[in-house]
Design an enzyme around this catalytic site. Structure first.
Site, mmCIF file in Angstrom:
data_model
loop_
_atom_site.group_PDB
_atom_site.id
_atom_site.type_symbol
_atom_site.label_atom_id
_atom_site.label_comp_id
_atom_site.label_asym_id
_atom_site.label_seq_id
_atom_site.Cartn_x
_atom_site.Cartn_y
_atom_site.Cartn_z
ATOM 1 N N TRP A 47 75.880 -23.666 -36.793
ATOM 2 C CA TRP A 47 76.017 -23.488 -35.353
ATOM 3 C C TRP A 47 76.245 -22.040 -34.939
ATOM 4 C CZ3 TRP A 47 80.544 -21.058 -34.557
ATOM 5 C CH2 TRP A 47 81.586 -21.298 -35.448
ATOM 6 N N ASN A 48 76.602 -21.161 -35.867
ATOM 7 C CA ASN A 48 76.988 -19.813 -35.425
ATOM 8 C C ASN A 48 75.795 -18.913 -35.121
ATOM 9 O OD1 ASN A 48 76.452 -19.762 -38.197
ATOM 10 N ND2 ASN A 48 77.879 -18.098 -38.593
ATOM 11 N N LYS A 58 67.564 -30.250 -40.008
ATOM 12 C CA LYS A 58 68.662 -30.784 -39.197
ATOM 13 C C LYS A 58 69.538 -29.643 -38.711
ATOM 14 C CE LYS A 58 72.767 -32.044 -40.005
ATOM 15 N NZ LYS A 58 73.359 -31.598 -38.697
ATOM 16 N N PRO A 59 69.622 -29.438 -37.390
ATOM 17 C CA PRO A 59 70.521 -28.415 -36.865
ATOM 18 C C PRO A 59 71.944 -28.930 -36.757
ATOM 19 C CG PRO A 59 69.357 -29.439 -35.053
ATOM 20 C CD PRO A 59 68.854 -30.102 -36.325
ATOM 21 N N ALA A 60 72.884 -28.025 -36.569
ATOM 22 C CA ALA A 60 74.283 -28.415 -36.377
ATOM 23 C C ALA A 60 74.437 -29.212 -35.087
ATOM 24 C CB ALA A 60 75.166 -27.170 -36.321
ATOM 25 N N GLY A 98 76.427 -23.099 -44.488
ATOM 26 C CA GLY A 98 77.628 -23.721 -43.957
ATOM 27 C C GLY A 98 78.819 -23.432 -44.848
ATOM 28 N N SER A 99 79.781 -24.335 -44.832
ATOM 29 C CA SER A 99 81.031 -24.108 -45.555
ATOM 30 C C SER A 99 80.840 -24.279 -47.058
ATOM 31 C CB SER A 99 82.104 -25.079 -45.070
ATOM 32 O OG SER A 99 81.835 -26.392 -45.522
ATOM 33 N N GLU A 101 73.926 -20.786 -48.626
ATOM 34 C CA GLU A 101 74.557 -19.598 -48.037
ATOM 35 C C GLU A 101 75.865 -20.075 -47.445
ATOM 36 O OE1 GLU A 101 75.883 -17.113 -45.432
ATOM 37 O OE2 GLU A 101 73.979 -17.350 -44.370
ATOM 38 N N LEU A 102 76.975 -19.724 -48.123
ATOM 39 C CA LEU A 102 78.258 -20.362 -47.850
ATOM 40 C C LEU A 102 79.258 -19.367 -47.264
ATOM 41 C CD1 LEU A 102 78.320 -22.458 -51.156
ATOM 42 C CD2 LEU A 102 77.370 -23.100 -48.930
ATOM 43 N N CYS A 134 79.451 -15.273 -41.050
ATOM 44 C CA CYS A 134 79.776 -15.433 -42.468
ATOM 45 C C CYS A 134 79.875 -14.102 -43.187
ATOM 46 C CB CYS A 134 78.754 -16.338 -43.148
ATOM 47 S SG CYS A 134 77.053 -15.760 -42.990
ATOM 48 N N GLU A 158 88.850 -17.609 -44.878
ATOM 49 C CA GLU A 158 87.955 -16.993 -43.906
ATOM 50 C C GLU A 158 88.472 -17.268 -42.493
ATOM 51 O OE1 GLU A 158 83.102 -16.673 -43.411
ATOM 52 O OE2 GLU A 158 83.985 -18.501 -44.223
ATOM 53 N N GLU A 199 67.838 -15.448 -48.719
ATOM 54 C CA GLU A 199 66.946 -15.593 -47.568
ATOM 55 C C GLU A 199 66.524 -14.203 -47.140
ATOM 56 O OE1 GLU A 199 68.675 -19.753 -45.715
ATOM 57 O OE2 GLU A 199 69.305 -17.848 -44.820
#
Length: 484
Positions: A153-154, A177-179, A230-231, A252-253, A286, A387, A464
């Site tokens: 979502w960010n 799938k988006p947030a 995400g997390s 990508e966390l 992130c 974080e 990416e």
């Protein structure tokens, strides 16, 4: 060009068609909690249908000439740019970031698509030296297959294109799938993609219940690739589930990015870069700076420069023209930030500015937090390990270079790190010695279409951006041919 006015009634896209469902998920504006739209509450059935159509579309799309795949992407990029203003407004409303930042994100999203549109025609193989007489040895690069993409979502526009563009360029078909917090911008971007010459089913968008959609894709052997941002906790669970079918995984966390400022640094340049990075998107980034390590002789000089810049930041609704910092994504995020600040203060940190939610007047119904600066922070405090993901700048001090590197590396994360110094030897030592997938030297910009973006340790796997991001969606096939 006809200007679009998206209705905020988002849709799913399966087999090139809009899909709605009786049950929906509300989307709210984090600036005031107001419902601004809704999207279908998809689940197992729609997620499986998306894979069905992506699987059916894969043979034809993967055989398309690379320049034809590239032209579809370049057409998509142009459509995004044509509607950048409307897309930025939509993004700002559902995510909260200032509209100027949203516009920059939309333009970056288009830049990734355009770049991969060019790279599609540059995917190549190799001819190897033979091991025997009359032998030909070749290596082909072929698309993985159906790729499942799960976006956060960010940065809900840039992450859609940073994943979908290389996948489509490689010849993969896509289910995305988006947030749940920010599905409207993804739906709008897919609408523009559907207006190109993309074959029906090559790209599909499903909104709804994250667990049921994700588990469906993880459990389907036809999905050969998972790309998730995400997390760290969720990423670990996805890795475990992906192992059942030995799917390729890109993750990508989370991050805990340090910025190291040495006494020989240009302090104005460092303060400008640190504040711009730390408070971008309200600190919800992130690769955003989490800890500011300052060499002791310049501690107060840098702190005063940072304070002056932070105090000038205007907090408000993202669509306001003079806004620098928007709301956090939800109330839970505000509570987390406050808990970390309180823990630091209780353990001896000095609150120099901020340290509280904004609750009155124009802020009364939103998720706003005052930009915050803390000094005298040390490694006992929770915010040095967790974080923050909010507008909080913790300042720590160090004496010598070795100490700074040791403390910066003392984390399970390794996404990004930053350093500010004029010493060429130090730059060489630290860019190699810092345990991070990306290092910024005398600046904090790290996301570019041609460059790899990603981390090490518990910050993730894979990259990416650039040729490296394209390779994530390609398999190597070795062919040994004995000639007559």
């Amino acid at each position: 060009m006809t200007r679009k006015s998206w209705t905020h009634e988002g849709v799913c896209w399966v087999a090139g068609r809009k899909r709605t469902l009786p049950e929906t998920i509300e989307v709210t504006d984090p600036a005031d909690g107001r419902v601004i739209g809704c999207v279908p509450r998809g689940g197992v059935e729609l997620a499986r249908e998306a894979v069905d159509t992506a699987s059916e579309a894969f043979p034809a799309w993967s055989r398309r000439l690379p320049r034809e795949r590239g032209q579809v992407l370049k057409d998509w990029a142009n459509r995004i740019l044509d509607h950048r203003a409307e897309l930025a407004k939509l993004l700002s409303q559902e995510q909260g970031k200032p509209v100027a930042e949203a516009l920059g994100e939309v333009e970056t999203a288009a830049e990734f698509v355009e770049w991969y549109g060019e790279e599609a025609k540059r995917i190549s193989g190799e001819v190897l030296p033979p091991a025997k007489e009359n032998q030909q040895m070749t290596v082909l690069r072929q698309p993985v297959g159906v790729a499942a993409l799960i976006t956060p979502w960010n940065y809900p526009a840039a992450m859609v294109t940073r994943k979908a563009a290389p996948a489509l360029a490689a010849g993969c078909t896509v289910v995305l799938k988006p947030a749940k917090e920010t599905p409207l911008i993804a739906s709008a971007l897919f609408e523009l993609l559907m207006e190109t010459n993309l074959p029906h089913g090559a790209a599909n968008l499903v909104t709804g219940d994250a667990a049921s959609i994700g588990d469906t894709w993880l459990g389907d052997y036809r999905v050969r690739k998972i790309s998730f941002t995400g997390s760290t906790g969720v990423g670990k669970e996805l890795m475990k589930k992906a192992a059942e079918h030995v799917k390729r995984v890109s993750l990508e966390l989370g991050g805990n990015a340090p910025a190291l400022v040495f006494e020989d640094a240009d302090l104005d340049r460092a303060a400008d870069a640190i504040v711009a990075n730390k408070f971008e998107n309200g600190g919800q980034m992130c690769n955003g700076i989490n800890l500011i390590f300052v060499q002791e002789p310049v501690r107060e000089e840098l702190t005063e420069r940072i304070l002056a810049r932070v105090k000038a930041l205007r907090v408000g609704r993202g669509t306001e023209t003079e806004c620098h910092v928007g709301p956090l994504i939800n109330q839970r995020a505000c509570h987390k930030v406050q808990a970390l600040v309180d823990d630091a203060v209780n353990k001896g940190a000095r609150l120099r500015y901020g340290g509280e939610p904004l609750l009155e007047g124009e802020y009364s119904n939103g998720h706003f937090y005052r930009p915050t600066v803390l000094t005298e922070v040390d490694d006992r405090m929770d915010l040095t390990r967790d974080e923050v993901f909010g507008p909080v700048a913790p300042i720590l001090t160090f004496r010598i270079e070795e100490e700074a590197v040791r403390r910066a590396n003392g984390t399970p994360y390794g996404l990004a790190a930053y350093l500010f110094t004029r010493d060429g030897g130090r730059i060489h030592r630290l860019t190699e010695g810092l345990e991070a997938g990306m290092v910024g030297v005398n600046g904090t910009s790290l996301s570019f279409p041609q460059a790899p973006f990603g981390g090490i340790k518990e910050s993730g796997l894979g990259r990416e951006g650039g040729l490296y991001g394209l390779e994530e969606f390609l398999e190597l096939k070795f062919i040994s041919t004995m000639l007559d």
